[in-house]
Enzyme design. Structure first.
Site, PDB file in Angstrom:
ATOM      1  N   ASP A 918       1.296  -1.164  -0.257  1.00 37.31           N
ATOM      2  CA  ASP A 918      -0.259   0.462   0.259  1.00 37.31           C
ATOM      3  C   ASP A 918       0.661   0.955  -0.197  1.00 37.31           C
ATOM      4  O   ASP A 918       2.140   1.558   0.516  1.00 37.31           O
ATOM      5  CB  ASP A 918      -0.877   0.049   1.364  1.00 37.31           C
ATOM      6  N   LYS A 987      -5.770  12.081  11.068  1.00 32.43           N
ATOM      7  CA  LYS A 987      -5.641  11.642   9.983  1.00 32.43           C
ATOM      8  C   LYS A 987      -6.244  11.756   8.706  1.00 32.43           C
ATOM      9  O   LYS A 987      -6.324  12.432   7.749  1.00 32.43           O
ATOM     10  CB  LYS A 987      -5.858  10.531  10.461  1.00 32.43           C
ATOM     11  N   ASP A1147      -3.912   2.932  -5.011  1.00 32.77           N
ATOM     12  CA  ASP A1147      -2.985   2.958  -4.888  1.00 32.77           C
ATOM     13  C   ASP A1147      -2.379   1.316  -3.708  1.00 32.77           C
ATOM     14  O   ASP A1147      -1.412   1.570  -3.396  1.00 32.77           O
ATOM     15  CB  ASP A1147      -3.038   4.440  -4.202  1.00 32.77           C
TER      16      ASP A1147
END
Length: 1231
Positions: A918, A987, A1147
């Site tokens: 990742d 985050k 991704d």
């Protein structure tokens, strides 16, 4: 209909009735059908509930609804009883008297409510009532005139053949065509027509945007009608409509050259030269010059009719005089083999030495990034499938049968009910009713077709030819499937209409290919194609699937383009109305045979969404209860919603690839958007090779179901579910919304609060219902494919991001969905594969994110007993896997590790498990690479380091520094936030800043995180979230100064481009053309009469003005998404060249455990190669050439805008000093 509206409104407030019998509030459908395709399975659908309704908390709306109820109660006009919905009696405990009846009256709300709050709505409703009365009166007068006119006939009118012309010279030509001259009747007339100069067109340039859109919609409907007439054999009807419009000055403005060419093509296929000449005359009379397609039709007709040489020569001479090249007739005009042969026959008669143009060599992609991919001199190891040729051929035949059937029926995984007498009786009743509905629908379709045929004979483009595309039996089965799929809480009328229109087109396209002989041709070609993929066959020279498919022969015949949105909507609306009118049920289901009175199965109500009034179709409560009692154990899916049973067709063009017969778009887009398709079609074919080959490679990955995980999930799903593990609970486990009668003294504020509470309860129930339905689809498909190998064809969005076409069961789902899938083709672990499995299982737990790989592997060794216990006793052991961030994937990995370590030699163990790598905040990685930002690069792991860097923790630490400084200065909110500035709080905002989140959106994200903290003082939520979002943006500005400069440049460029009236466009480094589909919304209202008019919004058409705000805010994230998709495509193509199995979730890259090191190397090399290109400079050059005027604008304001735009576009942010080559040595770049 007014009563239905009132009853639907009354249902909204049942939970707040002051007195009377309480009832369950009706769950309204969602608006999802208005902005995307409807679900296609027969179970309750997953609702894309946006829940933007603020009306629940508005007291004004309550007063409006109560006023409407009072108005309906006071009315005594006939319309109140016309559409009354009878309530059937439900069988309850063996009797026929158990049906729940709606309340006889609804008491009004609080006394003394001011009428000024709802005066606008009252006036609007009164106006609607007056309009309906006027329509009824006009209809009655028309019926009376027809009854009094003895000469009136219901037979269709005679079809017109000869047009009425405006040009005197052309009228003379037309009169010459009527005479029957025995010698050379056509040459003289054709010569005169060809030499006649086109009449000048008079265009109205003062039309507003709304009128232009309506005008374009009418043109689309006429063109679609004409093309459809050709497909159904109604050529004379198409000619009649063309003549009718051409003969009327106002209607003639709607006609385009494509319409004339379409009708000419129809006559050419029949060899009807006289009728074709009539159309040729109309082309000239309308002011058009014939193009290549016009002359191709004329030559085809002359070839079929064996016309004399002089006529053909005169036609070819006129082509040459107009600058049209004969060679281009065979290269630029889409012709099937039969049509090409007829054209060639005519040409050879006049020019015996003519030779067909040679097929041009396949274009070669010249992109620097793809030079190695298409190089023929280097070694390649293209992978083959693990299945032999005959097995793949059998799978192809199975998939072909599925697509020819257009739907798949499979067993549901819901716990089966015991077949009691009540259940059997309910199923028998349903079976009998469906037989009745089938007959009624067939008769209704026949009547509708006869009515629409008469309408078409009047010169109006009706839906008649579209209803003739499928035979009545297939159309009836499609409608019955739609009825079975209708959710119990109802479906928006618009959503159902769009779904039925799309289904009709899909089935028609399959039948067209079947009748045209293309299925047999596909069989021959696909059999040859399998030699490239099968494990037991070889090809002379290794090549990519697209290259091999193209080398097998000429390209496929042109595919029919999807119908325009107005046509799909109108056809779907017509079919939905047929479904409503034809389906009825006995009023007493307990004794259906003894009951002679029938009531409608579906009824039409309205619901409010914000300020809009949305029409819904709801099934009768008795029918809903009958379905619940029968508990039928099957689901029905459309063929395109199910994974394929054989490898997909390779993508070779923007409209050819993926499924065998079912039409699929290369680039998915909002319905009604055509600009993306035009960009792709006008793009040089070689420029799309990188995208086409990537999508083909992703689709060629074979999958299988992880049976052990599926068994465990089904055990939970059929019991009580487990929301903690992502297995939704059944409806029986969801608490019903609280209901209680309110005393009459309840105030408006209390009512509003209770209404908001009811709305929250209903929203929670809808979400649970949606999650349950989603899991039901996924698990039922997984069970259906348990012992199969299957494939997931892919396409892409407008930014180039790739997605699997089947929506319900794929690897882009949640943790549970991913755990159910594994590679069908295994690969031995080799010397390091087991280590990567151990690292992967720790990655999935989320326990060692800040530790190096060696520490993660060592941790896996420490907890090996827990891993093995999880694999052996997942539900009865220590349940270590349940504490993971991704529990089901963790469990699947534990099972794979257990199998491997228990093998005598783990290196020889054949693993099917996909291991993920990742990206580390991939959007910021691309920004840091674009700006060569050293500080930002280190934060997102572009810089090599011994331990992984965590940008979220770094931002949280920087925010904490700012907080301490402010707290020392006496800031109250900074002091309150002590101990609450954590990674989790910031985050989401850090992650989405790169994708264009604003401070307003970031504040909401942080507020949500703070609200989850039980010990945080809730009275400081707004102030604290406002303070933190400022500090997060400030921290990112300091840490990613280069990245923020690039983002600002992209935003400002988009603002200026959109301000000048254009949508932002660019081309990705691989050559994919992109345009942002954000435009000002225009409301289109279509059709009157029937159940309701259809209104839909168009905001993605490039002819509309751009939405400046969305264009500006969308450009930075969309540009970055186009870069991450480019990086993924480069990695995929190079991994395929290395012989790896590779798939991606944007991704996040997947491959076998043994191949992770190779994939990691390719991933880093391609990232460096991508960002070694002058991406920003190339973007600047493209935008300047595309949007900056080459000629000097006339107005001063335009010159200033152009100058400002050019200055901004040329001011590309200067890069920093970061060395991209260091990315190749970064362990945690992707990990």
């Amino acid at each position: 209909m007014a009563v239905l509206w009132g009853r639907g409104v009354a249902r909204l407030g049942r939970g707040l009735w002051p007195s009377g019998r309480p009832g369950l509030p009706t769950e309204e459908g969602t608006l999802g059908g208005l902005c995307g395709p409807r679900r296609s399975s027969s179970a309750s659908p997953r609702e894309q509930d946006q829940d933007r309704r603020k009306d629940w908390g508005h007291v004004e709306l309550l007063e409006v609804l109560q006023a409407r109820v009072r108005q309906l109660q006071a009315e005594s006009v006939s319309e109140v009883t016309v559409n009354r919905v009878d309530v059937a009696r439900l069988p309850e405990h063996g009797s026929g008297d158990g049906g729940r009846q709606p309340p006889a009256e609804v008491q009004t709300g609080a006394e003394g409510a001011t009428p000024a709050l709802f005066v606008h709505w009252a006036k609007r409703l009164d106006k609607d009532k007056r309009i309906q009365q006027m329509r009824r009166q006009r209809l009655e007068k028309q019926l009376q005139r027809r009854a009094q006119n003895p000469g009136f006939s219901s037979e269709p009118k005679r079809l017109h053949v000869e047009p009425r012309l405006l040009s005197t010279q052309l009228t003379t030509c037309l009169q010459g065509c009527r005479r029957e001259v025995p010698e050379r009747p056509w040459e003289e007339q054709l010569a005169r027509v060809l030499q006649e100069a086109p009449r000048k067109l008079s265009l109205d340039k003062k039309q507003g945007q709304q009128l232009k859109t309506r005008f374009a919609n009418r043109q689309q409907k006429i063109l679609a009608f004409l093309k459809c007439c050709l497909l159904t054999g109604h050529q004379s009807l198409a000619h009649h409509l063309l003549v009718t419009h051409h003969s009327q000055g106002r209607s003639q403005k709607l006609l385009t050259l494509d319409m004339y060419n379409t009708v000419m093509l129809g006559w050419a296929r029949q060899g009807a030269f006289r009728e074709l000449l009539y159309v040729f005359i109309m082309v000239k009379d309308a002011g058009f010059s014939p193009d290549l397609a016009s002359y191709a039709a004329a030559l085809q007709c002359m070839g079929r009719q064996d016309q004399d040489v002089g006529t053909i020569k005169r036609c070819l001479e006129q082509m040459s005089q107009e600058g049209l090249k004969l060679q281009e007739v065979f290269t630029a005009v889409p012709l099937c083999e039969e049509e090409r042969a007829a054209v060639l026959k005519a040409v050879l008669k006049a020019k015996p030495t003519f030779k067909l143009p040679e097929r041009p060599p396949s274009p070669v992609n010249t992109s620097k990034l793809l030079r190695d991919v298409y190089a023929k001199d280097g070694p390649v190891s293209y992978p083959k499938l693990h299945l032999p040729l005959e097995t793949l051929w059998d799978l192809f035949k199975q998939q072909l049968r599925v697509e020819l059937a257009s739907s798949v029926r499979l067993k549901s995984v819901e716990r089966p009910v015991a077949e009691s007498k009540e259940v059997k009786r309910a199923r028998e009743t349903l079976k009998a009713l469906r037989l009745q509905w089938e007959k009624a629908l067939w008769e209704a379709l026949q009547e509708t077709k006869e009515r629409l045929e008469r309408e078409a004979h009047t010169g109006l483009p009706s839906m008649f030819p579209f209803l003739c595309l499928l035979d009545e039996q297939e159309m009836v089965q499609m409608l019955l499937q739609a009825l079975q799929a209708l959710p119990t809480q109802g479906e928006s009328f618009m959503g159902l209409a769009r779904d039925l229109g799309a289904r009709t087109f899909g089935r028609h396209e399959v039948r067209r290919q079947q009748l045209g002989g293309q299925v047999e041709a596909l069989k021959r070609r696909y059999r040859q194609y399998l030699h490239l993929l099968a494990s037991d066959s070889k090809v002379p020279e290794p090549c990519l699937p697209r290259q091999y498919w193209e080398a097998l022969g000429a390209l496929e015949p042109p595919q029919e383009q999807p119908w325009p949105l107005p046509v799909q909507v109108e056809l779907g609306r017509l079919l939905a109305e047929i479904l409503v009118q034809a389906t009825k049920m006995p009023s007493n289901l307990a004794k259906p045979r003894d009951c002679s009175r029938l009531v409608p199965l579906l009824y039409h109500v309205y619901s409010f969404r914000n300020v809009y009034q949305i029409g819904f179709l709801k099934p009768h409560p008795a029918y809903v209860q009958l379905l619940a009692t029968a508990a039928e154990p099957t689901l029905t899916f459309e063929a395109v919603d199910v994974p394929m049973l054989c490898p997909p067709l390779p993508w070779t063009s923007p409209h050819s690839g993926a499924f065998l017969l079912s039409p699929t778009k290369l680039m998915r887009a909002v319905d009604g958007t055509m600009h993306h398709q035009r960009l792709l079609e006008n793009c040089p074919p070689a420029a799309l090779h990188g995208a086409l080959d990537t999508l083909t490679q992703l689709g060629n990955c074979a999958w299988r179901v992880n049976g052990r995980v599926l068994d465990l999930v089904l055990e939970l799903f059929q019991d009580k579910g487990c929301p903690k593990l992502g297995v939704p609970a059944p409806p029986s486990e969801v608490a019903p919304p609280h209901e209680a009668p309110l005393p009459s003294s309840t105030g408006l504020v209390c009512k509003a609060e209770l209404r908001r509470e009811l709305a929250r309860s209903l929203k929670e129930a809808r979400e649970m219902h949606s999650l349950r339905a989603d899991a039901l689809y996924r698990l039922s498909l997984a069970e259906h494919l348990r012992d199969c190998v299957f494939w997931l064809p892919h396409n892409m969005d407008f930014r180039g991001r790739t997605y699997p076409c089947p929506p319900h069961f794929n690897h882009l789902g949640n943790d549970l969905a991913r755990a159910l899938l594994e590679f069908a083709q295994g690969r031995p672990l080799g010397p390091h594969g087991l280590d990567w499995l151990k690292i992967h299982v720790v990655n999935l737990t989320g326990l060692k994110k800040r530790e190096p790989l060696q520490v993660r592997r060592a941790f896996a060794e420490e907890v090996m007993s827990d891993i093995l216990d999880s694999a052996d006793n997942p539900m009865t052991g220590r349940k270590w896997w349940m504490g993971s961030e991704e529990p089901w994937q963790t469990l699947a990995c534990c099972m794979e590790i257990a199998k491997a370590v228990r093998t005598s030699d783990p290196a020889t163990y054949v693993s099917h498990f996909p291991v993920h790598q990742d990206g580390s905040c991939n959007g910021l990685q691309h920004y840091a690479a674009l700006g060569r930002d050293s500080v930002g690069a280190a934060s997102v792991n572009l810089e090599p380091s011994d331990v992984p860097q965590d940008v979220y923790s770094d931002v949280a630490a920087q925010v904490e520094v700012f907080r301490r400084q402010d707290a020392r200065r006496g800031s109250r909110v900074a002091q309150v936030l002590e101990g609450f500035v954590t990674r989790k709080v910031v985050k989401q905002t850090v992650m989405t800043v790169v994708y264009g989140v604003t401070r307003f959106g970031g504040r909401l994200q942080i507020e949500k995180r703070l609200r989850e903290l039980s010990d945080f003082p809730q009275e400081f939520l707004w102030e604290a979230s406002q303070y933190l979002v400022r500090q997060v943006f400030r921290s990112l500005q300091e840490m990613f100064s280069g990245s923020r400069a690039i983002q600002h440049w992209l935003t400002e460029s988009a603002r200026l481009i959109s301000h000048m009236g254009s949508a932002v466009e660019w081309v990705t480094p691989l050559g994919i053309p992109i345009i942002q589909p954000y435009h000002q919304e225009i409301k289109i209202k279509q059709g009157g009469g029937g159940l309701q008019s259809i209104s839909y919004s168009i905001n993605a058409d490039s002819s509309l003005k751009p939405n400046k705000l969305k264009q500006r805010n969308g450009f930075p994230p969309n540009f970055i998404h186009s870069l991450d998709s480019t990086h993924m495509m480069l990695t995929a193509l190079h991994c395929y060249r290395e012989g790896l199995t590779f798939v991606s979730v944007h991704d996040c890259f997947w491959t076998h455990a043994a191949d992770v090191p190779i994939m990691n190397q390719v991933c880093r090399e391609q990232f460096v190669r991508l960002h070694s290109q002058p991406i920003l400079q190339d973007l600047s050059s493209f935008l300047v050439s595309r949007f900056c005027s080459s000629s000097r604008p006339q107005k001063l304001s335009q010159r200033l805008e152009d100058s400002k735009l050019r200055e901004t576009l040329l001011a590309v942010p200067k890069p920093g000093a970061f060395d991209l080559e260091r990315v190749k040595r970064s362990t945690f770049f992707f990990s």
